[in-house]
Design a protein around this motif. Structure first.
Motif, PDB file in Angstrom:
ATOM      1  N   SER A 290       0.742  -1.256   0.068  1.00 15.26           N
ATOM      2  CA  SER A 290      -0.012   0.045   0.114  1.00 15.26           C
ATOM      3  C   SER A 290       0.771   1.274   0.080  1.00 15.26           C
ATOM      4  N   GLY A 291       2.167   1.046   0.033  1.00 12.42           N
ATOM      5  CA  GLY A 291       3.101   2.492   0.145  1.00 12.42           C
ATOM      6  C   GLY A 291       3.442   3.045  -1.079  1.00 12.42           C
ATOM      7  N   GLY A 292       2.890   2.587  -2.139  1.00 12.72           N
ATOM      8  CA  GLY A 292       3.074   3.254  -3.857  1.00 12.72           C
ATOM      9  C   GLY A 292       2.692   4.586  -3.870  1.00 12.72           C
ATOM     10  N   HIS A 293       3.121   5.337  -4.913  1.00 12.73           N
ATOM     11  CA  HIS A 293       2.440   6.639  -5.053  1.00 12.73           C
ATOM     12  C   HIS A 293       2.515   6.558  -6.844  1.00 12.73           C
ATOM     13  N   ALA A 294       1.541   7.619  -7.177  1.00 11.62           N
ATOM     14  CA  ALA A 294       1.740   7.672  -8.673  1.00 11.62           C
ATOM     15  C   ALA A 294       3.137   8.492  -9.064  1.00 11.62           C
ATOM     16  N   GLY A 295       3.506   7.682 -10.175  1.00  7.38           N
ATOM     17  CA  GLY A 295       5.142   8.162 -10.663  1.00  7.38           C
ATOM     18  C   GLY A 295       5.992   7.180 -10.121  1.00  7.38           C
ATOM     19  N   ASP A 296       5.727   6.483  -8.984  1.00  4.77           N
ATOM     20  CA  ASP A 296       6.655   5.470  -8.823  1.00  4.77           C
ATOM     21  C   ASP A 296       7.142   4.482  -9.849  1.00  4.77           C
TER      22      ASP A 296
ATOM     23  N   ILE B 227      13.481  -3.218   1.650  1.00  3.20           N
ATOM     24  CA  ILE B 227      12.942  -2.445   2.797  1.00  3.20           C
ATOM     25  C   ILE B 227      14.083  -1.679   3.539  1.00  3.20           C
ATOM     26  N   ALA B 228      15.552  -1.572   3.265  1.00  2.00           N
ATOM     27  CA  ALA B 228      16.419  -1.012   3.525  1.00  2.00           C
ATOM     28  C   ALA B 228      16.721   0.471   2.612  1.00  2.00           C
ATOM     29  N   ILE B 229      16.218   0.230   1.273  1.00  2.73           N
ATOM     30  CA  ILE B 229      16.188   1.393   0.522  1.00  2.73           C
ATOM     31  C   ILE B 229      15.525   2.675   0.860  1.00  2.73           C
ATOM     32  N   PRO B 230      14.385   2.745   1.318  1.00  2.00           N
ATOM     33  CA  PRO B 230      13.197   1.696   1.017  1.00  2.00           C
ATOM     34  C   PRO B 230      12.501   1.819  -0.110  1.00  2.00           C
ATOM     35  N   ALA B 231      12.196   0.518  -0.839  1.00  2.00           N
ATOM     36  CA  ALA B 231      11.307   0.374  -2.068  1.00  2.00           C
ATOM     37  C   ALA B 231      10.115   1.390  -1.289  1.00  2.00           C
ATOM     38  N   THR B 232       8.986   1.583  -2.116  1.00  2.00           N
ATOM     39  CA  THR B 232       7.716   2.245  -1.350  1.00  2.00           C
ATOM     40  C   THR B 232       6.686   1.209  -1.434  1.00  2.00           C
ATOM     41  N   SER B 233       6.915   0.113  -2.232  1.00  3.59           N
ATOM     42  CA  SER B 233       5.921  -1.008  -2.011  1.00  3.59           C
ATOM     43  C   SER B 233       6.444  -2.282  -2.762  1.00  3.59           C
TER      44      SER B 233
ATOM     45  N   LEU C 232      -0.497  -9.395 -13.775  1.00  8.61           N
ATOM     46  CA  LEU C 232      -1.578  -8.275 -13.647  1.00  8.61           C
ATOM     47  C   LEU C 232      -2.459  -8.358 -12.550  1.00  8.61           C
ATOM     48  N   LYS C 233      -2.611  -9.456 -12.034  1.00 11.03           N
ATOM     49  CA  LYS C 233      -3.668  -9.725 -11.009  1.00 11.03           C
ATOM     50  C   LYS C 233      -2.830  -9.105  -9.708  1.00 11.03           C
ATOM     51  N   ASP C 234      -1.569  -9.561  -9.574  1.00  7.61           N
ATOM     52  CA  ASP C 234      -0.845  -8.839  -8.392  1.00  7.61           C
ATOM     53  C   ASP C 234      -0.526  -7.380  -8.621  1.00  7.61           C
ATOM     54  N   LEU C 235      -0.368  -7.107  -9.562  1.00  8.43           N
ATOM     55  CA  LEU C 235      -0.129  -5.758  -9.909  1.00  8.43           C
ATOM     56  C   LEU C 235      -1.182  -4.788  -9.448  1.00  8.43           C
ATOM     57  N   ASP C 236      -2.598  -5.381  -9.815  1.00 11.53           N
ATOM     58  CA  ASP C 236      -3.878  -4.708  -9.646  1.00 11.53           C
ATOM     59  C   ASP C 236      -3.966  -4.586  -8.183  1.00 11.53           C
ATOM     60  N   ARG C 237      -3.712  -5.648  -7.642  1.00 13.11           N
ATOM     61  CA  ARG C 237      -3.857  -5.827  -5.935  1.00 13.11           C
ATOM     62  C   ARG C 237      -2.886  -4.482  -5.360  1.00 13.11           C
ATOM     63  N   LEU C 238      -1.634  -4.607  -6.005  1.00 11.80           N
ATOM     64  CA  LEU C 238      -0.402  -3.570  -5.541  1.00 11.80           C
ATOM     65  C   LEU C 238      -1.065  -2.149  -5.568  1.00 11.80           C
ATOM     66  N   ALA C 239      -1.587  -1.812  -6.798  1.00 13.99           N
ATOM     67  CA  ALA C 239      -2.103  -0.635  -7.216  1.00 13.99           C
ATOM     68  C   ALA C 239      -3.177  -0.144  -6.600  1.00 13.99           C
ATOM     69  N   ARG C 240      -4.067  -0.927  -6.387  1.00 12.96           N
ATOM     70  CA  ARG C 240      -5.458  -0.587  -5.579  1.00 12.96           C
ATOM     71  C   ARG C 240      -4.948  -0.452  -4.275  1.00 12.96           C
TER      72      ARG C 240
ATOM     73  N   PHE D  37       7.788  -4.457  -7.379  1.00 10.16           N
ATOM     74  CA  PHE D  37       8.352  -3.655  -6.444  1.00 10.16           C
ATOM     75  C   PHE D  37       8.175  -2.256  -7.002  1.00 10.16           C
ATOM     76  N   THR D  38       7.970  -1.116  -6.228  1.00 12.58           N
ATOM     77  CA  THR D  38       8.019   0.265  -6.865  1.00 12.58           C
ATOM     78  C   THR D  38       9.349   0.675  -5.975  1.00 12.58           C
ATOM     79  N   LEU D  39       9.825   1.623  -6.801  1.00 11.24           N
ATOM     80  CA  LEU D  39      11.022   2.504  -6.280  1.00 11.24           C
ATOM     81  C   LEU D  39      10.370   4.193  -6.527  1.00 11.24           C
ATOM     82  N   SER D  40      10.696   4.864  -5.543  1.00  9.85           N
ATOM     83  CA  SER D  40      10.311   6.263  -5.785  1.00  9.85           C
ATOM     84  C   SER D  40      11.133   6.922  -7.087  1.00  9.85           C
ATOM     85  N   PRO D  41      10.593   8.162  -7.831  1.00  7.01           N
ATOM     86  CA  PRO D  41      11.337   8.719  -9.077  1.00  7.01           C
ATOM     87  C   PRO D  41      12.832   8.756  -8.735  1.00  7.01           C
ATOM     88  N   ALA D  42      13.166   9.431  -7.234  1.00  2.14           N
ATOM     89  CA  ALA D  42      14.593   9.464  -6.849  1.00  2.14           C
ATOM     90  C   ALA D  42      15.387   8.129  -6.967  1.00  2.14           C
TER      91      ALA D  42
END
Lengths: 316, 316
Positions: free
Chosen positions: B154-160, B190-196, B205-213, B258-263
């Motif tokens: 649940s920690g992701g943001h648009a643009g990640d 978790i050390a970086i930290p990745a956002t999700s 697709l199914k798991d991406l849908d879960r993460l995105a939602r 997983f997602t990383l912030s733009p930075a």
């Protein structure tokens, strides 16, 4: 004469014999009602897992879905009770065949939740699967130990007095679905401390045998002291067994069997400990191995544990 | 157009909607790859439970018993990986029909133990049942968090930026039994930290849908960036689906998404982070809900998740 071992008994024995050394953070590993682990900061947790299977542990024809859910948490709570733990969190995994109506599955979840909530347990996670077979529910319960002691099957000594927490036998008439885990008693027992405890899931003689063996002892119990449940009398009328036999061999009583040292047994006799709990003295642990049933006339009979056992696999 | 919901989806949604407030010691409850709880002294544990059923998750005709045991621990380890946890202890509960040979059951236990041991996990307890149905194995895994962070869906943001840890599709050809949980990668994330993060058990697709939602976002991925496993190409030759479709929809890859912030994505591009790990950028999280597949020619297509789902119950 010892009872023939079931496939389950043999696999359990093999698992215990072949379990390697455990790290120090595992204080109690496989073979007791629950495992005890210590976190880095010193908190001590008790963990147990149990699975209920349709057609073995319940029948959808005669069990309400709520009672199935309730039982699946309660049997694990009973394990925590036998370890003297305070319940904390649970995980539940359920497999449903395609014939299961969603409403039925929801009612199982409601049953899980109601019993969890009654004992202050949060359900923190789970898993849903489909299955070509019967409904199956696995529950993991995690509790705390609030003392630095352990309450185990293995702490008993010869001369310790044996107690049960309530009347036994005939649970199949309905009590097996309506389990009252003895959580408060377990917490009291670890505080005394009782020398050992086990929950009665597979029948008094079978579970006494487990406790006595784990403690390196035998056990003797007095036939006229065994508390016989009214259900055992009722069941006896339509079975080939006596009420006493039902009390000795039936499973799923979910009372606690525990031992007190001779000194604490004396305190109990004087009404100084366990005053708020049902505790029925039935015999004692012995130096010599094996189980002995002492009849009212003083006759001593060697008995073999043969409580209910899940049997599968080829016989050995 | 959204894919029809399965009975499993609906029950999961009902469970999540009706979960009451949780006590403060439960940091993450139902709905992620694992739950996170905090002990009184502040240690943080991650817990997950999974069940494998014969005929659904493995076939005794084509799976060795060792590989069944190995998989039953590995799929739970994959959940711990997605939470960034270090594996610690496990409980396992197995149900066997009477036709199961004891030697077969022993080999399942050996498989459990070998994978547990490989990842430093102690098996601290279990339960054995009989069943009139298929073999079923439930495993509870418990790990530590060594940071004060959480890695969640649940920690992701648009643009990640979205990454996967390896090639996808066609796992049914054998990889689904030979799971390599991405434990070290999860600890790195978790050390970086990745956002999700989420583990890919039910299809990209199914798991991406879960993460995105869970992150309150949508997701867009580029068709020509999806890493397609050689197994997906092989399977495609005898199936009605393209290799890309296998990569998008097949389950049981057990890679991490997983997602990383733009930075942090910029740092990754510069080769400053995750240098020792396979990380393949496939797209990004978006403000607008839903999933979009961008073709190589720039065409954008709305896609619906329809990965593998255990289906049971009446359709709604």
């Amino acid at each position: 004469m010892s009872a023939p071992k079931t496939a389950e008994d043999r696999l359990l024995a093999w698992i215990e014999q072949t379990t390697g050394p455990l790290p120090k953070s595992i204080q109690i590993g496989p073979g007791d009602d629950g495992a005890v682990i210590q976190t880095p900061s010193g908190d001590r947790l008790v963990l147990t897992i149990d699975t209920l299977v349709e057609g073995v542990d319940f029948e959808t024809s005669s069990s309400s879905p709520q009672s199935v859910g309730q039982k699946s948490i309660a049997v694990s709570l009973s394990d925590l009770a036998a370890m003297g733990a305070s319940p904390w969190v649970a995980l539940a995994s359920a497999s449903f065949p395609s014939s299961t109506h969603e409403n039925y599955a929801q009612k199982i979840v409601e049953g899980l939740r109601s019993t969890a909530s009654e004992y202050g347990v949060s359900i923190i996670g789970g898993d849903l699967s489909s299955t070509p077979g019967p409904i199956s529910i696995s529950t993991t319960l995690i509790g705390f130990l609030s003392t630095n002691r352990c309450l185990t099957r293995s702490g008993g000594h010869a001369g310790d007095q044996l107690f049960v927490s309530g009347p036994l036998g005939g649970s199949i008439l309905g009590r097996h679905l309506n389990v009252t885990p003895r959580i408060e008693l377990g917490q009291k027992l670890i505080a005394i401390p009782a020398t050992s405890a086990i929950d009665l899931s597979d029948g008094l003689l079978k579970d006494l045998d487990r406790l006595a063996r784990a403690s390196g002892c035998g056990g003797e119990i007095q036939a006229d002291k065994i508390p016989i449940h009214a259900d055992a009398h009722r069941l006896s009328r339509s079975s080939e067994f006596s009420p006493l036999e039902h009390a000795l061999f039936d499973g799923e009583d979910f009372e606690l069997l525990f031992t007190l040292s001779p000194a604490d047994s004396e305190l109990w006799k004087q009404g100084q400990i366990l005053t708020d709990f049902s505790a029925i003295p039935i015999g004692q642990l012995t130096e010599s191995a094996g189980l002995t049933l002492i009849q009212a006339d003083g006759n001593r009979e060697t008995v073999s544990p043969k409580g209910f056992s899940h049997d599968w696999g080829v016989s050995g």
